[in-house]
Design an enzyme around this catalytic site. Structure first.
Site, mmCIF file in Angstrom:
data_model
loop_
_atom_site.group_PDB
_atom_site.id
_atom_site.type_symbol
_atom_site.label_atom_id
_atom_site.label_comp_id
_atom_site.label_asym_id
_atom_site.label_seq_id
_atom_site.Cartn_x
_atom_site.Cartn_y
_atom_site.Cartn_z
ATOM 1 N N ASN A 157 10.681 -52.849 -40.913
ATOM 2 C CA ASN A 157 11.865 -52.489 -41.693
ATOM 3 C C ASN A 157 13.128 -52.831 -40.911
ATOM 4 O OD1 ASN A 157 12.649 -50.089 -40.027
ATOM 5 N ND2 ASN A 157 10.624 -49.415 -40.698
ATOM 6 N N ASP B 280 5.659 -46.159 -43.457
ATOM 7 C CA ASP B 280 4.831 -45.140 -44.092
ATOM 8 C C ASP B 280 3.404 -45.640 -44.350
ATOM 9 O OD1 ASP B 280 6.737 -43.143 -44.126
ATOM 10 O OD2 ASP B 280 7.626 -43.847 -46.002
ATOM 11 N N LYS C 189 -5.531 -65.641 -38.354
ATOM 12 C CA LYS C 189 -4.400 -65.895 -39.246
ATOM 13 C C LYS C 189 -4.868 -66.109 -40.691
ATOM 14 C CE LYS C 189 -0.563 -69.009 -39.878
ATOM 15 N NZ LYS C 189 -0.184 -70.393 -39.739
ATOM 16 N N PHE D 75 15.226 -37.005 -39.316
ATOM 17 C CA PHE D 75 16.236 -37.758 -40.044
ATOM 18 C C PHE D 75 15.738 -37.954 -41.474
ATOM 19 C CE2 PHE D 75 19.571 -39.497 -37.234
ATOM 20 C CZ PHE D 75 19.154 -38.921 -36.050
ATOM 21 N N LYS E 183 12.775 -31.720 -46.860
ATOM 22 C CA LYS E 183 12.184 -32.231 -45.614
ATOM 23 C C LYS E 183 12.253 -31.203 -44.488
ATOM 24 C CE LYS E 183 12.456 -37.092 -46.710
ATOM 25 N NZ LYS E 183 13.139 -38.363 -46.638
ATOM 26 N N LYS F 81 8.519 -30.639 -43.241
ATOM 27 C CA LYS F 81 8.249 -31.188 -41.906
ATOM 28 C C LYS F 81 8.383 -30.142 -40.808
ATOM 29 C CE LYS F 81 9.497 -35.835 -43.319
ATOM 30 N NZ LYS F 81 8.648 -36.930 -42.848
HETATM 31 N N1 CTP Z 1 8.726 -39.762 -39.911
HETATM 32 C C1 CTP Z 1 7.675 -39.759 -39.019
HETATM 33 N N2 CTP Z 1 6.517 -40.389 -39.325
HETATM 34 C C2 CTP Z 1 6.363 -41.033 -40.507
HETATM 35 C C3 CTP Z 1 7.437 -41.044 -41.433
HETATM 36 C C4 CTP Z 1 8.609 -40.391 -41.104
HETATM 37 O O1 CTP Z 1 7.807 -39.176 -37.930
HETATM 38 N N3 CTP Z 1 5.222 -41.654 -40.766
HETATM 39 C C5 CTP Z 1 9.969 -39.034 -39.590
HETATM 40 C C6 CTP Z 1 11.163 -39.917 -39.402
HETATM 41 O O2 CTP Z 1 11.325 -40.299 -38.056
HETATM 42 C C7 CTP Z 1 12.293 -39.031 -39.880
HETATM 43 C C8 CTP Z 1 11.657 -38.150 -40.923
HETATM 44 O O3 CTP Z 1 10.258 -38.200 -40.670
HETATM 45 O O4 CTP Z 1 12.750 -38.175 -38.864
HETATM 46 C C9 CTP Z 1 11.918 -38.513 -42.343
HETATM 47 O O5 CTP Z 1 11.737 -39.872 -42.571
HETATM 48 P P1 CTP Z 1 11.928 -40.480 -44.036
HETATM 49 O O6 CTP Z 1 11.478 -41.900 -44.025
HETATM 50 O O7 CTP Z 1 13.301 -40.177 -44.536
HETATM 51 O O8 CTP Z 1 10.965 -39.562 -44.846
HETATM 52 P P2 CTP Z 1 9.536 -39.735 -45.376
HETATM 53 O O9 CTP Z 1 8.750 -38.554 -44.921
HETATM 54 O O10 CTP Z 1 8.977 -41.068 -45.054
HETATM 55 O O11 CTP Z 1 9.792 -39.555 -46.916
HETATM 56 P P3 CTP Z 1 10.347 -40.631 -47.980
HETATM 57 O O12 CTP Z 1 10.219 -41.991 -47.387
HETATM 58 O O13 CTP Z 1 9.458 -40.408 -49.141
HETATM 59 O O14 CTP Z 1 11.761 -40.204 -48.261
#
Ligand code: CTP
Length: 412
Positions: free
Chosen positions: A211, A280, A290, A324, A338, A342
């Site tokens: 990303n 994710d 490859k 975040f 969250k 979390k």
């Molecule tokens: N995070 C993490 N591990 C993951 C996904 C997210 O530790 N696999 C942490 C990120 O570092 C951030 C927080 O979770 O501090 C939220 O990340 P975000 O991408 O906003 O949330 P998601 O849980 O992925 O939810 P969504 O993408 O559905 O908004």
């Protein structure tokens, strides 16, 4: 600390040469900035030799045929960003007036406006200039803004008069510097774990899913924590950034590697900040060789990655945990969810579609949501400043948690 020492035009300018030495002995790095008038009293060469750094004299290189020593036209911003303390000694009535009014017609006065670091001024001037209502009003304005004034001493002045106006004793100036250094070490004794950057999830040996995260926000938090005295461990996905000074960096590539690194660092951490943009999902079956191009459609099956933050924060104990949330809509609602889902104490949420926010930018626009219901919307500011505000909130929350526990114990 990285101290920027402003030297302005007064007979006492020569005393600042010794001050440079003393500050270095106390472990500080000193960048000297001289005004044009200061150079009438002492040469920049003296300070360059003592500080081991080029001395900045002009806002624009070669503007007066002087030293062409600026790397760029925005050097004052770069210097401002790497300044932990702006110390002006000696400070003339003129520079005090410029600071008070916000004039910015030379490097030092421009730097004062561009910097968010604490400021100490040690004035030195003729007694009548010191006592003049204009100077006293300027000092009052600066004091109100939090500028520390190291009052001049009394005695025989170079102009032949006697009274207040003599540059304060070196010990007095150093004492003020030590107080600022002390106040900035408010994370001493803490161990801060920070995740930063993107993760890369391999499709085959040459391709991966990732990303747009640059890692800047997490690196800024790690740098700020280290500067404020914390032992800091930065667990970083691939980025183009340099490791901040005093930070221990652990490089990882994938979400699974990041989880392992976080698990082994979390036990010793007292504070954990999860700024990484973790993928994710990852390819369910990464190819070992490859993937060849064919005429057919290609479907890649993905499987979910572990949520690193949730996994470790379930057993967070006394630690303060910061997550975040990058959102494109319903920011407050999603951020609050969250916090709960979390088990975080703080969620730093940003609307990634807002102007001046998001990936690979120097600035960010965030709101810090906390479990105790306080929403702290911050204006658009540099990620380095956002990092400081996050750490301020961490300390506030830590205080709230401690007093809650104390009340709880008292009630048992
Ligand atoms: N995070 C993490 N591990 C993951 C996904 C997210 O530790 N696999 C942490 C990120 O570092 C951030 C927080 O979770 O501090 C939220 O990340 P975000 O991408 O906003 O949330 P998601 O849980 O992925 O939810 P969504 O993408 O559905 O908004």
């Amino acid at each position: 600390m990285r101290i920027t020492l402003g030297v302005t035009g007064g007979v006492a300018a020569y005393k600042s040469a010794e001050l440079v030495r003393r500050l270095q002995t106390e472990g500080h790095t000193v960048q000297v900035v001289m005004t044009r008038a200061a150079r009438e009293f002492i040469t920049s060469l003296t300070f360059a030799a003592l500080s081991g750094q080029k001395v900045i004299t002009d806002l624009f290189a070669n503007s007066d045929g002087g030293d062409a020593n600026l790397d760029s036209a925005i050097e004052h911003i770069a210097v401002a960003q790497r300044t932990d303390l702006l110390l002006v000694a000696p400070a003339t009535a003129d520079i005090l007036a410029k600071f008070a009014r916000g004039l910015a017609d030379d490097f030092l006065s421009t730097l004062y406006l561009a910097s968010t670091a604490p400021v100490i001024v040690a004035p030195a001037m003729n007694v009548n200039m010191w006592q003049h209502a204009a100077t006293q009003e300027n000092l009052a304005t600066l004091r109100k803004r939090g500028v520390r004034i190291v009052e001049p001493g009394e005695g025989y002045l170079a102009c032949g008069m006697t009274g207040p106006g003599r540059l304060a004793e070196q010990e007095e100036i150093l004492k003020a510097v030590r107080e600022v250094a002390q106040a900035q070490q408010d994370f001493a004794g803490e161990t801060v774990l920070v995740t930063a950057g993107p993760t890369c999830e391999d499709l085959d040996p040459v391709r991966f899913i990732t990303n747009r995260s640059s890692g800047k926000m997490g690196y800024a938090v790690a740098e700020a924590a280290a500067r404020r005295g914390a032992k800091t461990i930065l667990i970083s996905g691939p980025t183009a950034l340099e490791t901040p000074e005093g930070v221990e960096r652990v490089d990882v590539r994938t979400a699974q590697e990041m989880l392992q690194a976080v698990k082994s660092g979390f036990a010793a951490a007292t504070i954990a900040v999860f700024a990484a943009a973790v993928a994710d999902y990852r390819p369910a079956e990464p190819a070992t060789s490859k993937i060849k191009r064919t005429k057919d459609e290609l479907t890649i099956r993905l499987k979910p990655n572990p949520d690193i933050l949730s996994t470790v924060a379930r057993e967070k104990g006394d630690r303060v945990v910061v997550g975040f949330a990058a959102e494109t809509d319903h920011m407050a609602e999603n951020a609050r969810k969250k916090l709960e889902s979390k088990n975080a104490d703080l969620i730093v949420a940003n609307d990634v579609t807002a102007e001046g926010a998001g990936f690979d930018m120097e600035t960010n626009v965030v709101t810090i949501f906390s479990r105790d219901g306080r929403d702290l919307p911050l204006p658009r500011q540099r990620k380095t400043e956002v990092a400081q505000r996050i750490l301020d909130e961490v300390l506030r929350v830590r205080g709230v948690l401690r007093s809650k526990r104390a009340t709880h114990r008292a009630g048992d």
